[in-house]
Write a protein that holds these residues in place. Structure first.
Motif: not given
Ligand SMILES: [Fe+2]
Length: 272
Positions: A11, A54, A56, A123, A186, A234
């Motif tokens: 995502h 997940a 943010h 997002h 990431h 995540e």
């Protein structure tokens, strides 16, 4: 009805927002994989799609952070980000309050889930929907796992949440599709953004595709942070899908590190 579709995908906001900066061939391969996932989703003829995300810090903050939450509204809005930055225009996304309430009541029997009648999608949900339900006609049931603000939702509780979601899906007459979005390795919003640990990603995806519960539950957040960045927290979203389809293997249709998208881009489905 039971689950009619289950899968996972990335995502990262750059997938849409920085599309013009990527290697065109790599971008096209990813977009084709998303299109294939969309076809599979549509072929399952779902009545609603549960998105385990997940988020943010868009809706849930450190003043009151639920480990698990689900949306219970007739519609949602998103993206919360600047549309020019994300590359996705603001829109209204349909929900289904009645279905949400029935699912939440069932999930509550096994998992201490919070619920919210207001939810702005970031997002983490909008990027998958941009590709998978671009007409925004399919009712969405958002679910969130705290992968952001420590102490994070424990991995074994994420597994239990997935099992609870499955029981809930089995308890309603609607045809339910389920996706998890997030990870894998990431380092978003850090100086290391763009770094990707492909070896770590491929090992996790191998475990995920074999539904190796013991291997997935053995991850340690401190070590994951070192090896795969804070974005790796995540993996809970992927594991939730495994728990909801325990014992069934998955297929990784696409995995490719695309640094400008800041993540090893992943498209995978459960072999239901
Ligand atoms: Fe994320």
């Amino acid at each position: 009805m039971s689950l009619v579709f289950a899968g996972v995908c990335s995502h990262a906001p750059g997938i849409v927002g920085r599309a013009d900066q990527a290697d065109p061939a790599a971008k096209d391969r990813l977009y084709d994989a998303f299109a294939d996932m969309r076809n599979r989703l549509e072929a399952s003829e779902p009545d609603a799609l549960i998105v385990v995300a997940a988020e943010h810090f868009a809706n849930f903050f450190m003043n009151n952070m639920p480990s698990f939450a689900m949306g219970m509204a007739d519609y949602y809005e998103g993206p919360i980000e600047n549309p020019d930055w994300l590359g996705i225009q603001k829109t209204r996304i349909p929900g289904d309050k009645s279905l949400s309430e029935r699912l939440i009541r069932k999930v509550m029997e096994r998992s201490d889930v919070s619920y919210a009648e207001e939810w702005k999608f970031d997002h983490g949900i909008m990027v998958p929907l941009h590709f998978l339900t671009p007409s925004y006609k399919l009712p969405i049931i958002p679910a969130n796992i705290n992968c952001q603000g420590p102490p994070l939702a424990p991995l074994n509780r994420a597994w239990a949440f997935g099992q609870a979601l499955r029981e809930a899906a089995d308890s309603v007459p609607e045809r339910i599709a389920l996706i998890g979005t997030g990870g894998i390795s990431h380092w978003p919003a850090t100086p290391d953004s763009g770094k990707i640990n492909e070896e770590w990603d491929r090992r996790f995806l191998d475990e995920w595709s074999r539904c190796d519960k013991d291997a997935m539950l053995s991850y340690d957040d401190t070590q994951s942070y070192i090896d795969a960045g804070q974005g790796a927290f995540e993996i809970r979203t992927f594991m939730t899908i495994s728990a909801a389809t325990e014992g069934i293997e998955g297929t990784v249709h696409f995995y490719e590190p695309i640094p400008i998208f800041a993540v090893g881009c992943t498209i995978a489905t459960i072999n239901l």
